[in-house]
Design an enzyme around this catalytic site. Structure first.
Site, PDB file in Angstrom:
ATOM      1  N   HIS A 163      -1.065   0.044  -3.290  1.00  0.00           N
ATOM      2  CA  HIS A 163      -1.339  -0.499  -4.627  1.00  0.00           C
ATOM      3  C   HIS A 163      -2.316   0.380  -5.417  1.00  0.00           C
ATOM      4  O   HIS A 163      -2.431   0.234  -6.626  1.00  0.00           O
ATOM      5  CB  HIS A 163      -1.784  -1.975  -4.553  1.00  0.00           C
ATOM      6  CG  HIS A 163      -3.222  -2.208  -4.254  1.00  0.00           C
ATOM      7  ND1 HIS A 163      -3.677  -2.635  -3.013  1.00  0.00           N
ATOM      8  CD2 HIS A 163      -4.329  -2.100  -5.026  1.00  0.00           C
ATOM      9  CE1 HIS A 163      -4.981  -2.769  -3.061  1.00  0.00           C
ATOM     10  NE2 HIS A 163      -5.402  -2.458  -4.266  1.00  0.00           N
ATOM     11  N   ASP A 209       1.338  -2.388   2.171  1.00  0.00           N
ATOM     12  CA  ASP A 209       0.401  -1.798   1.204  1.00  0.00           C
ATOM     13  C   ASP A 209      -0.286  -0.559   1.801  1.00  0.00           C
ATOM     14  O   ASP A 209      -1.504  -0.535   1.985  1.00  0.00           O
ATOM     15  CB  ASP A 209      -0.627  -2.873   0.805  1.00  0.00           C
ATOM     16  CG  ASP A 209      -1.439  -2.469  -0.418  1.00  0.00           C
ATOM     17  OD1 ASP A 209      -1.091  -1.444  -1.039  1.00  0.00           O
ATOM     18  OD2 ASP A 209      -2.415  -3.173  -0.735  1.00  0.00           O
ATOM     19  N   SER A 252     -10.394  -1.137  -2.008  1.00  0.00           N
ATOM     20  CA  SER A 252      -8.991  -1.043  -1.597  1.00  0.00           C
ATOM     21  C   SER A 252      -8.672   0.338  -1.059  1.00  0.00           C
ATOM     22  O   SER A 252      -9.158   1.347  -1.579  1.00  0.00           O
ATOM     23  CB  SER A 252      -8.091  -1.320  -2.798  1.00  0.00           C
ATOM     24  OG  SER A 252      -8.096  -2.682  -3.048  1.00  0.00           O
TER      25      SER A 252
END
Ligand code: 4AZ
Length: 842
Positions: A644, A698, A792
């Protein structure tokens, strides 16, 4: 040019004082060798003669230690004395100046006189040398620092130690004047001496040097070679720091990385100009996490570094400065109904020999309470004789309080803080509040320890009071289970591998199988003895997956490790554990990964990490924007991040390699340092099945445009094999420069926080069934600790049995950040092991 060559690198007023040597005490080891060798000789004579040999050796030993007069040691004591009737002169800073020599002569004479009044000391005294002088407390006095040598029989060392300690001011009370008044030249007080630390007299210390530094202008002190190379072996270095009269020395460590074992390499800081044991403020080695900011009580401070032969580390860098003694006067009158106060210089360590008194006075009809948020006052002693806080006559010390709230049943409170002359700590912060005695917690719940908490926190399964009183005597709701100790916990915490009740009752009766049976992961029950017998009795392989010894199995399963040869073995997590389990050794191949150069040892609820602590952590920058995501180093060419992070977003073409710049070996976003490496990307490979709605798969790989040289700050993390098990309850670490609270700003210094792996069934129910089998949950269900925006793509690191660190997850998503019962969700790396290998060869 490094520090060893030139003292001038630091400060024009600093110089090596190489003529002042620290005298080594004689090596007592050789004293023990002779009888040992003799004994060995006699043992060889044979059984018949052994009794006679033992008798003879015993006799020899007695003779050797008791009767021989030449078994002597040279004992060195380091000390200081106050001289009342002398003014400090600048000339006293230079040991070559005649005025120094003159006063040093008087001090030596004085010491001789003092020792002459004690028969033990008089008998063994050899001589004294003065090492330095400093201003005394009042201004009209001088402190002399010296070492005295004694020649003593090996068995009489303790007697000598006691005789020296009897000169201490405390031991001399009432007697001090007697031996001091007889001296014509000097009026002395506060004579304190102690035996030198044996680590300072090791023969192996080949280099002994001393720096003099004036701290009136702020500057930097660092270990030789820092930061380009490790500190040298076998050195004893001293930095004598002097502030102007009426000032304190302040020393703030920017970096401190030494060998872990304090017997080998260490620094010490003294509230003195000589290493006198009762004046030591701290001793540090390894990679400390405590506050590393120190203050002197007067205008001098001594920093020492001792190193040994092996394992030399980067060392230290510290900033020095001076502050007026009048600054930060502690204590005072507190007249508001609510407020806070803290130990002097908090969060730096408090200075030694400091007393502060606060008086609080509330309106007559009210009582007072004080809550300590932090309380670190050194080692605990039962009577709190060293550093302490005294509240209305009740003494608190150490670093654990029975209750962090203290109340007074009146409208007045007196709080006294006291530090003695050695061993400092970070101190305390406290909040006080006046309250109406009939209603101490208006609209809130009152804990047994007098803390007030929100009523909604009562009986919610979490210990919010700190003494669990908010979870006592609760009526459990339908969604809760009742523990044996009366507490209520959410039902989904049952059998999650974690003791939530505190009495383990939530983890009892979890096995569905009978006693003597093993429960397979597919819920079948098999006799316990079939476990780890090399056969797949469960028929899902789970009875052969967690064995201590590795057996080659006939069948492989999703729980067993596959060797390169195709054999499957029965041991749990055999890869890179330091033991060869596969016959072809493939379980130990490529295992240079996952090591930290230093033991230590954003993220919400975390703390700053130390430089080099997470060498696989990468910062991904979008050109012109700065840090956006994290990533992990897999090799000198490949990184792993979240898919992402690399999705196009309107005009932002994040999927294109040329948009990114990656920073490896980075510690602070604001400050790239000598070890930071920047790279462009050659290509990005996002997982082809990444689902932007569910966040499944992801993960994305990044290839650097040129290889990096791996070093202590850039190092790959180990990739777990597809069958590697990260059980619920296991500790893991999250790291990153992301937001430090939900919706907040990113961090400058790389943050770290400890979380736990969370049972997948529990996590699915907490996250509304959005967690797939290719995701893994980790967090602290109580809330307050989590990854957040900007983290992230970064690593979820787990330390394996051999100390190597494995990449368990890639930071992916969550319901906000650090919310209660909302763990962080990570891409489960074991599910992508083959995909990584296929795409990168790693
Ligand atoms: C994010 O926005 C994000 N609490 C990352 C992790 C978590 C939440 C948000 C987990 O990048």
């Amino acid at each position: 040019m490094d520090l060893m060559d030139s003292g001038e690198k630091f400060n024009p007023r600093q110089d090596w004082d190489t003529t002042v040597q620290f005298l080594p005490a004689s090596d007592s080891k050789h004293l023990e060798k002779t009888p040992g060798r003799r004994r060995k000789l006699w043992i060889g004579v044979g059984l018949v003669l052994s009794a006679a040999a033992v008798a003879l050796v015993t006799g020899l030993l007695v003779w050797h230690f008791q009767l021989r007069s030449d078994v002597r040691v040279n004992k060195v004591y380091i000390g200081s004395m106050g001289i009342n009737n002398q003014r400090f002169l600048p000339a006293y800073e230079d040991h070559r100046n005649p005025q120094f020599t003159h006063l040093a002569g008087l001090v030596s004479k004085q010491l001789k006189l003092i020792y002459s009044q004690n028969s033990v000391l008089a008998k063994h005294f050899k001589g004294s040398t003065v090492q330095a002088f400093s201003e005394g407390d009042g201004g009209d006095s001088v402190v002399a620092y010296y070492q005295s040598e004694f020649d003593v029989h090996v068995l009489q060392q303790e007697t000598l130690d006691k005789a020296i300690e009897s000169l201490d001011p405390a031991a001399q009370q009432g007697r001090q004047g007697r031996f001091l008044k007889r001296v014509d030249a000097l009026n002395v007080n506060n004579v304190v001496s102690r035996a030198i630390d044996p680590r300072m007299t090791k023969k192996s210390l080949v280099e002994r040097k001393s720096f003099n530094i004036h701290v009136s202008e702020a500057g930097v002190v660092q270990s030789p070679g820092f930061p380009d190379s490790s500190y040298p072996p076998n050195v004893y270095l001293q930095w004598r720091l002097r502030a102007d009269p009426g000032h304190r020395v302040r020393l703030d460590f920017h970096t401190l990385i030494l060998e872990d074992d304090c017997e080998q390499d260490f620094i010490q800081i003294y509230d003195s100009l000589a290493p006198i044991a009762p004046r030591v403020l701290t001793e540090q080695c390894g990679y400390p996490h405590d506050s590393l900011s120190f203050l002197s009580s007067g205008n001098v401070l001594l920093l020492t570094l001792i190193t040994n032969e092996e394992k030399n580390f980067p060392g230290f860098r510290a900033n020095y400065s001076q502050i007026p003694l009048t600054e930060q006067k502690c204590g005072g009158e507190l007249t508001l109904e609510k407020g806070s106060f803290s130990s002097p210089f908090f969060p730096s360590n408090y200075p030694p020999k400091t007393t502060c008194v606060w008086t609080i006075e509330a309106p007559k009809e009210k009582f007072l309470k004080v809550q300590f948020n932090k309380f670190l006052l050194g080692k605990y002693s039962s009577q709190c004789l060293n550093d302490y806080v005294d509240i209305n006559g009740q003494r608190l010390c150490g670093n654990k309080l029975k209750s962090n709230v203290v109340i007074s049943r009146s409208n007045k409170m007196t709080i006294k803080f006291n530090s003695d002359s050695s061993h400092v700590d970070q101190g305390f912060t406290a909040e006080y509040e006046a309250y109406v005695p009939t209603n101490p917690c208006p609209g809130r719940f009152q804990c047994t320890n007098n803390l007030c908490i929100n009523q909604t926190l009562q009986c919610d399964g979490w210990n919010d009071c700190g003494d669990s009183s908010d979870e006592d005597n609760c009526k459990c709701e339908a969604s809760q289970m009742k523990c044996k100790n009366g507490r209520c916990k959410p039902k989904f915490w049952e059998c999650d591998g974690f003791d939530d009740c505190g009495d383990k009752t939530d983890e009892e009766n979890c096995l569905k199988c009978k006693p003597g049976e093993f429960s397979c992961r597919n819920n079948r029950c098999i006799p316990e003895k079939f476990k780890c017998n090399g056969k797949d009795d469960c028929s899902d392989g789970s009875d052969e997956s967690a064995c201590e010894k590795s057996l080659v199995l006939q069948t492989c399963s999703e729980f067993t490790f596959s060797c390169r040869s195709g054999d499957c073995i029965s041991k749990l997590n055999p890869e890179c554990d330091g033991e060869k389990d596969c016959e072809d050794g493939s379980d130990e191949d490529g295992c240079q990964c996952g090591t930290k150069p230093y033991r230590s040892s954003r993220i919400v609820g975390g703390e700053a990490s130390r430089k080099g602590e997470w060498p696989w952590q990468v910062s991904l920058h979008i050109r012109g924007t700065g840090h956006v995501c994290g990533a992990s180093v897999l090799s000198n060419r490949w990184l792993l991040t979240a898919a992402h992070c690399v999705q196009d977003n309107g005009p932002n073409k994040y999927s294109q390699a040329d948009q990114w710049e990656v920073l490896l070996g980075l510690h602070m976003q604001s400050q790239t340092n000598e070890w930071t490496v920047r790279r462009n990307l050659r290509r990005i490979i996002a997982h082809e099945d990444y689902n932007a709605f569910t966040y499944d798969n992801d993960v994305a790989l990044m290839e650097l445009d040129s290889n990096v040289t791996l070093n202590q700050d850039i190092w790959p993390i180990c990739l777990p094999s597809p069958t590697y098990d990260f059980p619920a309850g296991q500790e893991a670490w999250i790291t990153g420069w992301g937001a430090t609270r939900e919706g907040g700003l990113g961090a400058n210094i790389l943050q770290k926080a400890e979380v736990r792996i969370i049972n997948s069934t529990v996590c699915k129910s907490l996250m509304e069934e959005q967690v797939t089998d290719k995701m893994l949950c980790a967090g602290v269900l109580k809330g307050g600790v989590d990854a957040c925006q900007g983290d992230s793509g970064g690593p979820l690191s787990v330390t394996g049995p051999s100390g190597r660190v494995f990449l368990a997850g890639v930071v992916s998503w969550g319901d906000g950040c650090a919310r209660r019962n909302k763990p962080g969700v990570y891409a489960r790396v074991t599910k992508y092991r083959r995909w990584i290998k296929e795409n990168t060869g790693v």
